[in-house]
Design an enzyme around this catalytic site. Sequence first.
Site, PDB file in Angstrom:
ATOM      1  N   GLU A 108      16.452  25.263  33.286  1.00  0.00           N
ATOM      2  CA  GLU A 108      17.035  26.536  33.450  1.00  0.00           C
ATOM      3  C   GLU A 108      17.651  27.202  32.203  1.00  0.00           C
ATOM      4  O   GLU A 108      18.369  28.133  32.423  1.00  0.00           O
ATOM      5  CB  GLU A 108      17.975  26.725  34.751  1.00  0.00           C
ATOM      6  CG  GLU A 108      17.045  26.619  35.903  1.00  0.00           C
ATOM      7  CD  GLU A 108      17.154  24.982  36.387  1.00  0.00           C
ATOM      8  OE1 GLU A 108      18.033  24.152  35.952  1.00  0.00           O
ATOM      9  OE2 GLU A 108      16.212  24.587  37.199  1.00  0.00           O
ATOM     10  N   GLU A 143       7.648  22.476  40.317  1.00  0.00           N
ATOM     11  CA  GLU A 143       8.484  22.351  41.655  1.00  0.00           C
ATOM     12  C   GLU A 143       8.027  23.765  42.508  1.00  0.00           C
ATOM     13  O   GLU A 143       8.174  23.590  43.651  1.00  0.00           O
ATOM     14  CB  GLU A 143       9.639  22.560  41.161  1.00  0.00           C
ATOM     15  CG  GLU A 143      10.189  23.742  40.345  1.00  0.00           C
ATOM     16  CD  GLU A 143      11.688  23.660  39.815  1.00  0.00           C
ATOM     17  OE1 GLU A 143      12.322  22.598  39.961  1.00  0.00           O
ATOM     18  OE2 GLU A 143      12.357  24.614  39.223  1.00  0.00           O
TER      19      GLU A 143
END
Lengths: 713, 713
Positions: free
Chosen positions: B484, B508
């Site tokens: 992120e 994911e």
Amino acid sequence: MKSRLILGLFCLVVFGSLQAQKLESPNGNLEMNFSLQEDGTPVYNLEFEGRAIIEKSKLGLELKEGQPLTSNFSIENTEKSTFNETWTPVWGEESEIRNQYNELVVHLDQEDSERKLVLRFRLFNDGLGFRYEFPKDSRLGHFVISDEKTEFAMTGDHTAFWIAGDYDTQEYDYTESKLSEIRGLMTEAVTANVSQKSFSPTGVQTSLMLKTEDGLYINLHEAALLDYPAMHLNLDDETMVFESWLTPDVNGDKAFMIAPGITPWRTIIVSDEAKDILSSRITYNLNEPSKIEDTSWIKPMKYMGVWWEMITGMSSWDYTDEFAAVKLGETDFEAAEPNSTHAATTENVKYYIDFASEHGFDGLLVEGWNVGWEDWFGNSKDYVFDFVTPYPDFDVDEIREYAKSKDVEMIMHHETSASVRNYERHLDTAYQFMKANNYNAVKTGYVGDILPRGENHYSQWIVNHYQYALEKAAEYEIMINAHEAVRPTGIARTWPNLIANESARGTEYQAFGGNKPNHVTVLPFTRLIGGPMDYTPGIFEMDISKLNPDNNSHVNSTLANQLALYITMYSPLQMAADLPKHYEQFMDAFQFIKDVAIDWEKSVYLEAEPGDYITIARKEKDGNNWFVGNVNGLTPRTSEIEFDFLEKGKTYIATVYADAEDAHYKDNPQAYEIKKYRVNSKSELSQKSAPGGGYAISIMEASKDEVKDLEKL
Amino acid sequence: MKSRLILGLFCLVVFGSLQAQKLESPNGNLEMNFSLQEDGTPVYNLEFEGRAIIEKSKLGLELKEGQPLTSNFSIENTEKSTFNETWTPVWGEESEIRNQYNELVVHLDQEDSERKLVLRFRLFNDGLGFRYEFPKDSRLGHFVISDEKTEFAMTGDHTAFWIAGDYDTQEYDYTESKLSEIRGLMTEAVTANVSQKSFSPTGVQTSLMLKTEDGLYINLHEAALLDYPAMHLNLDDETMVFESWLTPDVNGDKAFMIAPGITPWRTIIVSDEAKDILSSRITYNLNEPSKIEDTSWIKPMKYMGVWWEMITGMSSWDYTDEFAAVKLGETDFEAAEPNSTHAATTENVKYYIDFASEHGFDGLLVEGWNVGWEDWFGNSKDYVFDFVTPYPDFDVDEIREYAKSKDVEMIMHHETSASVRNYERHLDTAYQFMKANNYNAVKTGYVGDILPRGENHYSQWIVNHYQYALEKAAEYEIMINAHEAVRPTGIARTWPNLIANESARGTEYQAFGGNKPNHVTVLPFTRLIGGPMDYTPGIFEMDISKLNPDNNSHVNSTLANQLALYITMYSPLQMAADLPKHYEQFMDAFQFIKDVAIDWEKSVYLEAEPGDYITIARKEKDGNNWFVGNVNGLTPRTSEIEFDFLEKGKTYIATVYADAEDAHYKDNPQAYEIKKYRVNSKSELSQKSAPGGGYAISIMEASKDEVKDLEKL
């Protein structure tokens, strides 16, 4: 710091939907009433000897999400208890502090939301403290307070000693006015500052000092401001109701909270004598006991500084004029041409060390010693200082060893330029550097707009930072004197390494155009309610143009007033701020600064009226000497004081440093006279103080022989 | 990391008011022209073999204060030079990287302001890099860039592989469309994310992959993003001109700059063959050489993790369901009732260690080991993790010793919940804890909205943070895999301890509803241009409901495709992300993951078309084995590849892991077949790949005896 619990606490728990609760102070002088209105809004009022202090006022909080915590409450149960202890502060105005109150805890249930809110009231003989609590079972979890709706309903159009509400600065002169006059005076009250943000034409800061027409004194402030935004007060000047106004974050949110949790205490100190406001210890008592176990390294200090010469513009913090912008680690200071004005040179520092050592000072502050001052201010610069790299002309090793040899402790300076992330990144290294070089105290600074950009000096995020720096300093056994940080709220009880704050308009403004001559008769009633101030007194040369021909500022104070400040402006950190050469001109007066103690066994508040005068006597800790200080406002005044605070049967020499007959803060500030008297507990003094003047007295125990030639007072 | 300069650089300085400058690439294929328009606006264009790539495009910057740096320029002088070196990366797709370019430096003077601006262009055989420079004598000092006005004028309505411009996330599926279609497709392109902020209906992110109608491939990105906001591109879809769009700070300002200073490089990679985009090293070459002197501690790793079981919802990160809100240091986890789903238990970790050790993995990641996961997300919580306190059921000491005994290195996990100040406060302690417990690599996470509130994941302030954490990690000899965080821009050349980033939609999302089946045929052309991705491949069980009955997500990939990713998605950090029990069901396929190398001597890009297919062959470093990977898009396709990359005269065993005839990412993803062949440099393979499929080949050097029974390819 040990605490001695004199009386155990007992507890009454009353269940049921009670609608009104009365709480009395231990001596019965104060009465607080709590109840719920018909719509379930919590309200309280406060009386002093049967006279209303706070009219019925609402309590509550608005939340960013969900039903506000303002009404629809019912009382689940209440608890009453009493508490009485005496605790020993590490430093302070007295060596033991009484903490005695009756407590009422009200557990509230909110309809619909099924949330719980607890209100905790502590009623002392000298005032009220209360806070909001969010218990574990409050169903609140994480929540955001969008507004705190705490009211303080005044009983009339009182006189207030106020500064403008502001999210970034407290460095204003106080205005004395009726509440109804605040709105009209606000514009002129908001003088220019390098970082400032006002929010309302009737918004003022705490601690706020008030006086009613019938002679009651009321002080509103907060205690234990921890991880919460600083509280201001916004006045509804039709109803004369103050409401809490929290400092917002960048998005306008006030406080990010977690249950179980608490707010700071809201405090109301009350008396019919102004001097009782000064002796109140409510703010400390509402803070937790010390979290520092071994406090032996925390020591009051009298210090000098390489500072006033920069403040007046006579010298500079920066080393060179070559750089429009500095990149730490890239800009080459070794190769730069020095300017001729840099003050923090090894040579100049040694000159100050010599003077400080000769006259028994504990410490020496040096500002402008580290690289980065060339562009430190006004650039919203992130990496502005590294706190460890000296300028080429400041030899850390040599100064460390020289100071050690002269028994003077160096005081570190960390100006952050309000670049808070940068400071936190360097904090460990900076503290380690301090310890490695015998610096055990640091003056920190937060000049300018806060980084992270958009935050304010007093928002929760930044309040959290000051506390972080303080607690980390304690790990390193470092004392903090924080400037431009949020004003104190008694936190020094819990973290006694917070030995001072600025957080108000200090002596530096005497070189920036001047302070009001009666400024120092107000500060003890306002700024000092939360903790000591590094006011940096001791200016003997009032004509700043003598230091810097381009600076026509005048110090609005007599020399005797400057001496009195060492008593009236209590602080465990006291500076003699002027240049050595100015002290050398007045060595007889300077003797008081050398003699005066900085830690106290007891303090006697002899007389006081905010804006007009304050006279305090203090007995030194671990000794028998007393010191008295009087500061005076604009009107010449004769102070009549009795020496009955002295131990009976003992004889003392009182040296009175007073304004000369023709002294005046403006035209004749350096006119003083020094007289010695023989005094004992029956002595009385009638002493005149000039406008912006005052007097200081040292009272030293003496043998009969020593005093035999002295006039008896 | 040594660098070898093959040709010295020579320098031509030409003074005078020149109005046009031509720069050619070393091989003459690319030509860049720079000139000033009549109003003094700098413009450039770019051609590939005489064909326009970038039409005349403006360069410049708008400032918060003062005259914009966009026009009124004259040329003070220009410099040309050439550069050619070969450098050795610590890890990578090849063991030596050629860095060859011709450089043009244009010194500009601005009328009236007397400011100076420098433009530096580097033209490689495979593309252009250029940046703005602010010299010491620029008269800029401190300044704020309010907008960067760099244009990239397209020659037509190209096909783009784009994700929506966003200040907080890159975790979107790619959309393939004409430029003119971006506006219409934007709404559906912006899928939900836990932290996101789009800014324009035609705003897209870099690296942006483009294809022209006549078969030219263009990639736009940036290199060396340091202390500057990340660049997006905003399209004027009438003129087909992209303009740089910097990520703003909380006040809308873009970049706080100091002269002397530089911006990141803006890069344009160009070829008529798509596979050349994959082999370009422009992004690394425009970064500085390694600043880490001893890089011996930086090692590629193949690892497993206690992770997929949480991602799928089969297990949990958090330990207990008791707390609506956690206060670290106050909440008592020892006394709490554990939930039954916590994955990071000592027992479970040991089970993974056993499996990882048995199959030769270097490392094991464990998430959810430390206290704070009960309320970690969505609460804008400041003190969310301390990074050192384990849950009661995670025995740090026992796991450290057990992992050591099994020769598996533990990989640390630092989820920050985007509470950046809190992470920085704990960084030293967290890194020290890692080193004390044998963790030499850390996966960091920045899930959720950034704290300090109001900042964005890609604003200058936060870009500065990622770099701070990276450089501090280097001091501790710690490798970073940041999730992120801002997407990479070749910084790993300078800081090779940045062994991976997420910064895109990873595996994911296969458990959050699925990725597009051709996602992995786009990522190497976009996200991977800046550096390796921790894509976490190796999922063998595509039906997520088998792990968690409440999760109906499907992994849009065949099993063979999952194997191919270890080759096509280059990273020095490669995970086998699935559960041990799923590998145990397919041990023959799992063999490829065990065998595949993770560091490479050379890479051969056999065939590639963004969105459709990628086939790459790589030779392991310090060995003779080769590995080939093919990933396929939506259309079944037969790949024809030649093995002429193999050393002549040598014989190898090729083990081909391919989709079975009836394989399909949706209906039949686990249908694969494994075949062994005898191969040499003359071999050819015709291999079919299913929709969302692919193949992987290990090619091991072998003796004639070993291959004698194998079919020859």
